[in-house]
Design a protein around this motif. Structure first.
Motif, PDB file in Angstrom:
ATOM      1  N   VAL A  76      42.059  -4.078  -6.548  1.00 24.05           N
ATOM      2  CA  VAL A  76      41.529  -5.217  -7.516  1.00 24.05           C
ATOM      3  C   VAL A  76      40.793  -6.305  -6.425  1.00 24.05           C
ATOM      4  CG1 VAL A  76      41.176  -6.722  -8.975  1.00 24.05           C
ATOM      5  CG2 VAL A  76      42.347  -4.681  -9.555  1.00 24.05           C
ATOM      6  N   ARG A 129      34.218  -8.552 -10.998  1.00 20.74           N
ATOM      7  CA  ARG A 129      35.623  -8.399 -11.619  1.00 20.74           C
ATOM      8  C   ARG A 129      35.664  -8.004 -13.007  1.00 20.74           C
ATOM      9  NH1 ARG A 129      39.550  -7.223 -13.349  1.00 20.74           N
ATOM     10  NH2 ARG A 129      41.460  -8.136 -13.170  1.00 20.74           N
ATOM     11  N   VAL A 166      44.174   1.401 -12.773  1.00 20.82           N
ATOM     12  CA  VAL A 166      43.086   0.534 -12.598  1.00 20.82           C
ATOM     13  C   VAL A 166      41.803   1.441 -12.538  1.00 20.82           C
ATOM     14  CG1 VAL A 166      41.806  -0.746 -10.433  1.00 20.82           C
ATOM     15  CG2 VAL A 166      44.093  -0.736 -10.723  1.00 20.82           C
ATOM     16  N   VAL A 208      36.267  -4.228 -13.413  1.00 22.34           N
ATOM     17  CA  VAL A 208      37.450  -3.590 -12.949  1.00 22.34           C
ATOM     18  C   VAL A 208      38.584  -3.940 -14.070  1.00 22.34           C
ATOM     19  CG1 VAL A 208      39.151  -3.562 -11.144  1.00 22.34           C
ATOM     20  CG2 VAL A 208      36.742  -4.075 -10.593  1.00 22.34           C
TER      21      VAL A 208
END
Length: 95
Positions: free
Chosen positions: A19, A30, A72, A33
């Motif tokens: 990340v 962000r 992720v 993600v």
């Protein structure tokens, strides 16, 4: 092309590294993600790492629940960005 690329990581450290690098080095937003446990339970991954490991002052840490890998996923909208995500995920999981 709008797609989501997802990869699982054995440790919380590796997921956080993925990340951080996507956002700081490659300029991903962000909000594109996402980080979750790959299983049904809350998890810090499958292996201890980083802050989850004991220090010289502790004999063993038992507070980091290890049950499932960390997932992720990244929303991407073009092939070049998808290639960056796949290359970075490959690099970290091969590590």
């Amino acid at each position: 092309m709008n797609t989501t690329i997802e990869r699982t990581f054995e440790s919380r450290r590796d997921a956080e590294l993925a990340v951080e690098r996507l956002v700081q080095e490659y300029g991903f937003e962000r909000t594109d993600v996402f980080v979750t446990s790959a299983g049904d339970e809350n998890s810090a991954g499958e292996t201890l790492s980083g802050g989850d490991t004991a220090t010289h002052l502790e004999s063993e840490r038992m507070d980091a629940q290890l049950s499932d890998p960390i997932s992720v996923s990244v929303d991407v909208n073009d092939d070049a960005r998808a290639a960056i995500v796949n290359r970075l995920f490959d690099e970290i999981t091969a590590g």
